[in-house]
Design an enzyme around this catalytic site. Structure first.
Site, mmCIF file in Angstrom:
data_model
loop_
_atom_site.group_PDB
_atom_site.id
_atom_site.type_symbol
_atom_site.label_atom_id
_atom_site.label_comp_id
_atom_site.label_asym_id
_atom_site.label_seq_id
_atom_site.Cartn_x
_atom_site.Cartn_y
_atom_site.Cartn_z
ATOM 1 N N GLY A 1 48.707 35.874 -43.531
ATOM 2 C CA GLY A 1 49.341 37.113 -43.968
ATOM 3 C C GLY A 1 48.732 37.504 -45.293
ATOM 4 O O GLY A 1 47.560 37.221 -45.549
ATOM 5 N N SER B 1 48.696 36.731 -49.065
ATOM 6 C CA SER B 1 49.145 35.586 -49.868
ATOM 7 C C SER B 1 50.036 35.982 -51.048
ATOM 8 O O SER B 1 51.017 35.296 -51.345
ATOM 9 C CB SER B 1 47.953 34.767 -50.354
ATOM 10 O OG SER B 1 47.028 35.575 -51.042
ATOM 11 N N CYS C 1 45.183 30.015 -43.285
ATOM 12 C CA CYS C 1 44.684 31.233 -43.922
ATOM 13 C C CYS C 1 45.408 31.471 -45.257
ATOM 14 O O CYS C 1 45.199 30.720 -46.201
ATOM 15 C CB CYS C 1 44.794 32.417 -42.956
ATOM 16 S SG CYS C 1 43.749 33.808 -43.432
ATOM 17 N N ILE D 1 40.113 35.427 -39.943
ATOM 18 C CA ILE D 1 40.490 36.815 -40.227
ATOM 19 C C ILE D 1 40.686 36.958 -41.735
ATOM 20 O O ILE D 1 41.617 36.389 -42.294
ATOM 21 C CB ILE D 1 41.797 37.212 -39.494
ATOM 22 C CG1 ILE D 1 41.652 37.007 -37.987
ATOM 23 C CG2 ILE D 1 42.179 38.661 -39.810
ATOM 24 C CD1 ILE D 1 42.948 37.164 -37.211
ATOM 25 N N ARG D 2 39.799 37.675 -42.383
ATOM 26 C CA ARG D 2 39.853 37.831 -43.849
ATOM 27 C C ARG D 2 40.131 36.491 -44.511
ATOM 28 O O ARG D 2 41.022 36.349 -45.343
ATOM 29 C CB ARG D 2 40.952 38.823 -44.245
ATOM 30 C CG ARG D 2 40.466 40.230 -44.420
ATOM 31 C CD ARG D 2 41.559 41.127 -44.939
ATOM 32 N NE ARG D 2 41.819 40.911 -46.357
ATOM 33 C CZ ARG D 2 42.864 41.389 -47.015
ATOM 34 N NH1 ARG D 2 43.756 42.106 -46.383
ATOM 35 N NH2 ARG D 2 43.032 41.153 -48.285
ATOM 36 N N HIS E 1 42.854 30.390 -38.006
ATOM 37 C CA HIS E 1 44.137 30.597 -37.325
ATOM 38 C C HIS E 1 44.189 29.825 -36.003
ATOM 39 O O HIS E 1 43.851 30.376 -34.954
ATOM 40 C CB HIS E 1 44.331 32.091 -37.031
ATOM 41 C CG HIS E 1 44.592 32.925 -38.227
ATOM 42 N ND1 HIS E 1 45.857 33.218 -38.677
ATOM 43 C CD2 HIS E 1 43.729 33.528 -39.076
ATOM 44 C CE1 HIS E 1 45.765 33.975 -39.764
ATOM 45 N NE2 HIS E 1 44.505 34.172 -40.026
ATOM 46 N N GLU F 1 46.707 29.145 -34.288
ATOM 47 C CA GLU F 1 47.782 29.700 -33.450
ATOM 48 C C GLU F 1 47.324 30.886 -32.608
ATOM 49 O O GLU F 1 48.046 31.331 -31.723
ATOM 50 C CB GLU F 1 48.977 30.096 -34.335
ATOM 51 C CG GLU F 1 48.839 31.392 -35.107
ATOM 52 C CD GLU F 1 47.938 31.327 -36.342
ATOM 53 O OE1 GLU F 1 47.824 32.360 -37.040
ATOM 54 O OE2 GLU F 1 47.335 30.275 -36.615
#
Length: 197
Positions: A52, A54, A84, A142-143, A178, A180
């Site tokens: 998400g 941070s 992440c 992702i980022r 990630h 998940e």
């Protein structure tokens, strides 16, 4: 067994599903609770901090006294996994971006973190990593942040390019990617085994 997923933002539901699937595969009875309320984490056997943003996750975790519960649980030897943004929050040492946004860190992993090490959202990618104790794993970035340096006692589990992207320090697991977001539950299974050896 009770696993708490910090439900402030990010891939919360995906972590809940992956953990439930991992529990089923391991034959573990238990519940997985997404929470943003004080009092749930302290009664859990393991905690996951999803990705998400941070700064937002940190602010809400400290505001709602969830951060202190996570730190206490870690001291008790209960497993904590951060993915992440969750990895950023577990770290002890932030980069200038983290300092500039005044993001408070939990300081549970003795690592130096670089936020957005792999570029922006549109530069997200998937790559096969060789993860120690797991084997080959399709990792979704992702980022993503990355670890530039680790302290003593930190086990490096995976690297990519010139960066460290997965580590373990005792009961704390930190991943830049990630797990998940794939159907492969082996990392969640490994994490659950830390709680239920």
């Amino acid at each position: 067994m009770r696993v708490a997923v910090i439900g402030v933002q990010g891939a919360v539901e995906e972590h809940v599903i992956a953990t439930k699937n991992a529990m089923r595969k391991l034959g573990i009875d238990g519940e997985v609770i997404a929470t943003r309320k004080h009092g749930i984490v302290s009664k859990s056997d393991a905690v996951i901090i999803p990705g998400g943003e941070s700064t937002t996750i940190s602010r809400l975790m400290f505001r709602d006294s969830i951060a202190s519960e996570v730190i206490e649980l870690a001291k008790e030897g209960k497993p904590i996994m951060g993915t992440c943004a969750g990895l950023i929050l577990l770290s002890k040492h932030g980069d200038e971006q983290i300092e500039r946004t005044r993001t408070k860190l939990l300081g549970l992993l003795d690592v130096w973190i670089k936020r957005n090490a792999f570029g922006r959202q549109r530069e997200s990618f998937q790559v096969k990593l060789n993860v120690k104790y797991i084997g080959e794993f399709d990792a979704v970035f992702i980022r993503a942040p990355a670890i530039t340096k680790v302290g003593e006692g930190v086990d490096i589990l995976a690297t990519f390019e010139n960066y460290i992207v997965a580590v373990q320090q005792d009961n704390i697991l930190g991943l830049a990617f990630h797990p998940e977001l794939t159907d492969d539950t082996r990392i969640h299974e490994y994490f659950l085994k830390l709680a239920n050896p």
